[in-house]
Design an enzyme around this catalytic site. Structure first.
Site, PDB file in Angstrom:
ATOM      1  N   THR A  42     -39.977  61.429  25.820  1.00  0.00           N
ATOM      2  CA  THR A  42     -38.799  62.073  26.399  1.00  0.00           C
ATOM      3  C   THR A  42     -38.235  63.169  25.500  1.00  0.00           C
ATOM      4  OG1 THR A  42     -38.252  59.995  27.464  1.00  0.00           O
ATOM      5  CG2 THR A  42     -36.497  61.629  27.349  1.00  0.00           C
ATOM      6  N   CYS A  43     -38.049  62.844  24.217  1.00  0.00           N
ATOM      7  CA  CYS A  43     -37.373  63.782  23.320  1.00  0.00           C
ATOM      8  C   CYS A  43     -38.086  65.132  23.297  1.00  0.00           C
ATOM      9  CB  CYS A  43     -37.310  63.185  21.917  1.00  0.00           C
ATOM     10  SG  CYS A  43     -36.559  64.297  20.735  1.00  0.00           S
ATOM     11  N   TYR A  99     -48.142  66.493  18.328  1.00  0.00           N
ATOM     12  CA  TYR A  99     -48.048  65.024  18.393  1.00  0.00           C
ATOM     13  C   TYR A  99     -49.425  64.398  18.620  1.00  0.00           C
ATOM     14  CZ  TYR A  99     -43.064  64.283  17.932  1.00  0.00           C
ATOM     15  OH  TYR A  99     -41.797  64.190  17.423  1.00  0.00           O
ATOM     16  N   GLU A 182     -23.569  68.393  28.333  1.00  0.00           N
ATOM     17  CA  GLU A 182     -24.453  69.419  27.762  1.00  0.00           C
ATOM     18  C   GLU A 182     -24.963  70.352  28.851  1.00  0.00           C
ATOM     19  OE1 GLU A 182     -26.063  66.948  23.860  1.00  0.00           O
ATOM     20  OE2 GLU A 182     -27.261  66.899  25.677  1.00  0.00           O
ATOM     21  N   ARG A 199     -17.402  59.151  38.245  1.00  0.00           N
ATOM     22  CA  ARG A 199     -16.849  57.948  38.886  1.00  0.00           C
ATOM     23  C   ARG A 199     -15.555  57.486  38.222  1.00  0.00           C
ATOM     24  NH1 ARG A 199     -21.087  53.233  39.079  1.00  0.00           N
ATOM     25  NH2 ARG A 199     -20.648  53.589  36.900  1.00  0.00           N
ATOM     26  N   ARG A 205     -17.474  58.537  27.090  1.00  0.00           N
ATOM     27  CA  ARG A 205     -17.024  57.217  26.658  1.00  0.00           C
ATOM     28  C   ARG A 205     -17.644  56.903  25.288  1.00  0.00           C
ATOM     29  NH1 ARG A 205     -18.948  52.595  28.979  1.00  0.00           N
ATOM     30  NH2 ARG A 205     -20.068  53.876  30.481  1.00  0.00           N
ATOM     31  N   ALA A 342     -24.361  63.540  18.286  1.00  0.00           N
ATOM     32  CA  ALA A 342     -23.817  64.854  18.655  1.00  0.00           C
ATOM     33  C   ALA A 342     -23.806  65.018  20.158  1.00  0.00           C
ATOM     34  CB  ALA A 342     -24.680  65.962  18.038  1.00  0.00           C
ATOM     35  N   HIS A 437     -15.646  78.278   0.233  1.00  0.00           N
ATOM     36  CA  HIS A 437     -14.802  79.185   0.987  1.00  0.00           C
ATOM     37  C   HIS A 437     -15.473  80.531   1.208  1.00  0.00           C
ATOM     38  CE1 HIS A 437     -10.990  80.705   2.435  1.00  0.00           C
ATOM     39  NE2 HIS A 437     -11.175  81.787   1.686  1.00  0.00           N
ATOM     40  N   GLU A 442     -15.153  73.549   5.016  1.00  0.00           N
ATOM     41  CA  GLU A 442     -14.207  73.305   3.916  1.00  0.00           C
ATOM     42  C   GLU A 442     -12.973  72.529   4.394  1.00  0.00           C
ATOM     43  OE1 GLU A 442     -12.134  76.707   2.132  1.00  0.00           O
ATOM     44  OE2 GLU A 442     -12.582  77.886   3.908  1.00  0.00           O
TER      45      GLU A 442
HETATM   46  P1  FAD Z   1     -39.642  57.867  24.940  1.00  0.00           P
HETATM   47  O1  FAD Z   1     -39.563  58.979  23.970  1.00  0.00           O
HETATM   48  O2  FAD Z   1     -38.968  58.018  26.244  1.00  0.00           O
HETATM   49  O3  FAD Z   1     -41.169  57.526  25.158  1.00  0.00           O
HETATM   50  C1  FAD Z   1     -41.619  56.594  26.073  1.00  0.00           C
HETATM   51  C2  FAD Z   1     -42.989  57.029  26.560  1.00  0.00           C
HETATM   52  O4  FAD Z   1     -43.616  55.945  27.202  1.00  0.00           O
HETATM   53  C3  FAD Z   1     -42.926  58.158  27.581  1.00  0.00           C
HETATM   54  O5  FAD Z   1     -43.736  59.224  27.155  1.00  0.00           O
HETATM   55  C4  FAD Z   1     -43.480  57.519  28.855  1.00  0.00           C
HETATM   56  O6  FAD Z   1     -44.215  58.429  29.654  1.00  0.00           O
HETATM   57  C5  FAD Z   1     -44.355  56.430  28.304  1.00  0.00           C
HETATM   58  N1  FAD Z   1     -44.596  55.289  29.194  1.00  0.00           N
HETATM   59  C6  FAD Z   1     -43.666  54.571  29.868  1.00  0.00           C
HETATM   60  N2  FAD Z   1     -44.244  53.540  30.507  1.00  0.00           N
HETATM   61  C7  FAD Z   1     -45.572  53.605  30.223  1.00  0.00           C
HETATM   62  C8  FAD Z   1     -46.704  52.799  30.574  1.00  0.00           C
HETATM   63  N3  FAD Z   1     -46.557  51.705  31.317  1.00  0.00           N
HETATM   64  N4  FAD Z   1     -47.919  53.171  30.130  1.00  0.00           N
HETATM   65  C9  FAD Z   1     -48.078  54.278  29.353  1.00  0.00           C
HETATM   66  N5  FAD Z   1     -47.055  55.053  28.980  1.00  0.00           N
HETATM   67  C10 FAD Z   1     -45.816  54.722  29.403  1.00  0.00           C
HETATM   68  N6  FAD Z   1     -31.706  61.786  21.644  1.00  0.00           N
HETATM   69  C11 FAD Z   1     -31.258  62.333  20.495  1.00  0.00           C
HETATM   70  O7  FAD Z   1     -31.334  61.701  19.440  1.00  0.00           O
HETATM   71  N7  FAD Z   1     -30.702  63.592  20.480  1.00  0.00           N
HETATM   72  C12 FAD Z   1     -30.604  64.345  21.603  1.00  0.00           C
HETATM   73  O8  FAD Z   1     -30.112  65.483  21.559  1.00  0.00           O
HETATM   74  C13 FAD Z   1     -31.097  63.807  22.818  1.00  0.00           C
HETATM   75  N8  FAD Z   1     -31.053  64.523  23.955  1.00  0.00           N
HETATM   76  C14 FAD Z   1     -31.578  64.018  25.104  1.00  0.00           C
HETATM   77  C15 FAD Z   1     -31.534  64.794  26.252  1.00  0.00           C
HETATM   78  C16 FAD Z   1     -32.040  64.309  27.433  1.00  0.00           C
HETATM   79  C17 FAD Z   1     -32.003  65.176  28.662  1.00  0.00           C
HETATM   80  C18 FAD Z   1     -32.616  63.005  27.469  1.00  0.00           C
HETATM   81  C19 FAD Z   1     -33.178  62.458  28.745  1.00  0.00           C
HETATM   82  C20 FAD Z   1     -32.666  62.214  26.340  1.00  0.00           C
HETATM   83  C21 FAD Z   1     -32.153  62.711  25.140  1.00  0.00           C
HETATM   84  N9  FAD Z   1     -32.147  61.961  23.962  1.00  0.00           N
HETATM   85  C22 FAD Z   1     -31.650  62.498  22.794  1.00  0.00           C
HETATM   86  C23 FAD Z   1     -32.654  60.560  23.948  1.00  0.00           C
HETATM   87  C24 FAD Z   1     -34.076  60.480  23.383  1.00  0.00           C
HETATM   88  O9  FAD Z   1     -34.916  61.343  24.097  1.00  0.00           O
HETATM   89  C25 FAD Z   1     -34.572  59.050  23.454  1.00  0.00           C
HETATM   90  O10 FAD Z   1     -33.651  58.203  22.818  1.00  0.00           O
HETATM   91  C26 FAD Z   1     -35.925  58.876  22.789  1.00  0.00           C
HETATM   92  O11 FAD Z   1     -36.892  59.724  23.350  1.00  0.00           O
HETATM   93  C27 FAD Z   1     -36.382  57.414  22.919  1.00  0.00           C
HETATM   94  O12 FAD Z   1     -37.657  57.262  22.364  1.00  0.00           O
HETATM   95  P2  FAD Z   1     -38.608  56.077  22.870  1.00  0.00           P
HETATM   96  O13 FAD Z   1     -39.788  56.082  21.960  1.00  0.00           O
HETATM   97  O14 FAD Z   1     -37.845  54.839  23.048  1.00  0.00           O
HETATM   98  O15 FAD Z   1     -39.068  56.501  24.346  1.00  0.00           O
END
Ligand code: FAD
Length: 448
Positions: A42-43, A99, A182, A199, A205, A342, A437, A442
């Site tokens: 996701t990140c 990656y 954001e 809601r 929060r 943040a 400064h 500061e």
């Molecule tokens: P993920 O990074 O979500 O990885 C899980 C992976 O598992 C995915 O690639 C998925 O495809 C895969 N998967 C799922 N099920 C299966 C399966 N059965 N078989 C094979 N693969 C599978 N966090 C921050 O710290 N700073 C930020 O600014 C921030 N901004 C964000 C903005 C948005 C829009 C979103 C949605 C999230 C943001 N986050 C941010 C949160 C952050 O992305 C997550 O906390 C982080 O990615 C969690 O990591 P994870 O390893 O738990 O899961």
């Protein structure tokens, strides 16, 4: 010879999964990972990274305007969404490659398909193949929640938002959390008319009340609309493709795009967890102990799927601690205190430690120091936007227990200041530090 195909099988190559796989392999384990979408998670693919790039892109709208006050001759500028979108997506591709390379160079086998748990040591792949592993790590992240309302399918979530074809003129964002605020800033700076529909009657929060009130006030002055206590009734799609968002007790809102930012639920459905006796909590999060072990001896879980703190650096730490514990002969727990966070809104927020309300509840007597100021740059730019820094101090020990900031570059400043809070430094330690400064930061050592 091991009895299993792998020492470790990781399900999900996101922040937590990739770190756990890489470090476990470095400790000598034979590791495989399955990813059903794109390596990076996701990140990298549809969260922090592309979002922050859009935040940078959006900020130019203000910078270009302000530049004129600094003597720059800026002709009328146009914004091209497709250029930014494609450049951002190209950078996501680049990171996705890095990656994948990390996994490859650490000899981690990647299965580009969905995986589920078939038993305590058995994984079923979408291709039909079954593999075995001494340990299984579930790192499947979280998934955007969409409310169960008529016409919800006409909206999109953060999964789709990075790919839209046109910049909409009118956007409704459902939710009041960090992702909602954001994207409100992003769309607004790109010229869209934005309405946040929430809601409840608050945004953000968990953040300090004064700080979130300041963001609300600045956002409203900028022209972002808010509808509070406004549950959705239904969404209708008109023939011309526009939407009509009907909310209870309020006028309907016409828009071109509806973005649901209504929370993220642990991605634990359909994973076959029951085949290994892995227990979930009532939110659907995988229950784990402090070493990320589930109710099954051979299955661990890290990151958003455990719903501890849904942030990338936390998932990474949990993945790393798991690898050190299980394969590095170095049992490690993650420390969840004083995690900085943040909101990359316009202006952004940075926070660490207790809010004023939390500190008053927990500690009794607290001292609160604030600095409410207009950044130098904003003064010359004629931008009537005030920053607010707030320090919460335990009156009994003089320890700084919370720092909350809204203003330009607040997250950058906060990360450094969070070291001091984490180290348990006192207000006196801040006072003893000579100011740098002129800077905004500061203010932190000049609080009276
Ligand atoms: P993920 O990074 O979500 O990885 C899980 C992976 O598992 C995915 O690639 C998925 O495809 C895969 N998967 C799922 N099920 C299966 C399966 N059965 N078989 C094979 N693969 C599978 N966090 C921050 O710290 N700073 C930020 O600014 C921030 N901004 C964000 C903005 C948005 C829009 C979103 C949605 C999230 C943001 N986050 C941010 C949160 C952050 O992305 C997550 O906390 C982080 O990615 C969690 O990591 P994870 O390893 O738990 O899961």
């Amino acid at each position: 010879m091991s009895d299993y195909d792998y020492d470790l099988f990781v399900i999900g190559a996101g922040s937590g999964g990739v770190r756990a796989a890489r470090i476990s392999a470095a400790h000598g384990a034979k590791v495989a990972v399955a990813e059903e979408y794109r390596v990076g998670g996701t990140c990298v693919i549809r969260g922090c990274v592309p979002k922050k790039l859009l935040v940078y892109g959006a900020h130019f709208a203000e910078d270009l305007k302000d530049a004129r006050r600094f003597g720059w001759d800026v002709p009328e500028c146009g914004f091209n969404w497709k250029t930014l979108r494609d450049n951002v997506l190209a950078d996501v591709d680049r990171l996705n490659g890095i990656y994948q390379q990390t996994l490859d160079t650490n000899s981690v086998t990647t299965f580009h398909e969905r995986a589920t748990i078939a038993g305590p040591h058995e994984i079923a792949l979408a291709s039909g193949e079954k593999v075995t592993a001494r340990y299984i790590l579930v790192a499947t992240g979280a998934w955007p929640m969409v409310p169960d309302i008529e016409g919800a399918e006409h909206g999109i979530t953060s999964n789709e938002v990075f790919h839209i074809d046109e910049m909409p003129k009118r956007v409704v964002i459902a939710g009041g959390g960090y992702i909602a605020n954001e994207f409100a800033g992003i769309f607004h700076e790109f010229g869209a008319h934005v309405t946040i529909v929430n809601r409840s009657d608050t945004i953000l929060r968990g953040y300090d009340t004064q700080i979130r009130d300041r963001l609300l006030q600045i956002s409203m002055v900028k022209g972002i609309n808010f509808r509070f206590n406004a549950p959705f009734e239904k969404i209708e799609k008109n023939e011309d493709g526009t939407l009509c968002v009907r909310i209870k007790g309020g006028d309907p809102i016409a828009c071109d795009l509806l973005l649901f930012a209504t929370g993220r639920q642990p991605n634990s459905k359909g994973l076959g967890l029951e085949n290994a006796g892995v227990e979930l909590d009532d939110q659907g999060a995988i229950k784990v102990d402090e070493f990320s072990k589930t109710s099954c001896e051979s299955v661990y879980a890290v990151g958003d799927v455990t719903n501890r703190v849904q942030l990338t650096p936390v998932a990474i730490r949990e993945g790393h601690a798991f690898a050190d514990t299980v394969f590095g002969n170095n049992p490690r727990k993650v420390d969840y205190t004083n995690i900085p966070s943040a909101v990359f809104s316009h202006p952004p927020i940075g926070a660490v430690g207790m809010t004023e309300a939390e500190a008053r509840n927990k500690l009794g007597t607290v001292k609160v120091y604030t600095s409410d100021f207009r950044a130098m740059k904003n003064v010359l730019a004629n931008r009537n936007e005030r920053a607010l820094y707030k320090m919460i101090v335990d009156a009994a020990t003089d320890k700084v227990v919370g720092l909350h900031m809204i203003g330009p570059d607040a997250p950058e400043i906060l990360q450094a200041a969070a070291v001091a809070v984490k180290a348990g430094l006192t207000k006196q330690d801040f006072d003893d530090t000579v100011a740098l400064h002129p800077s905004m930061a500061e203010e932190l050592v000049l609080l009276k």
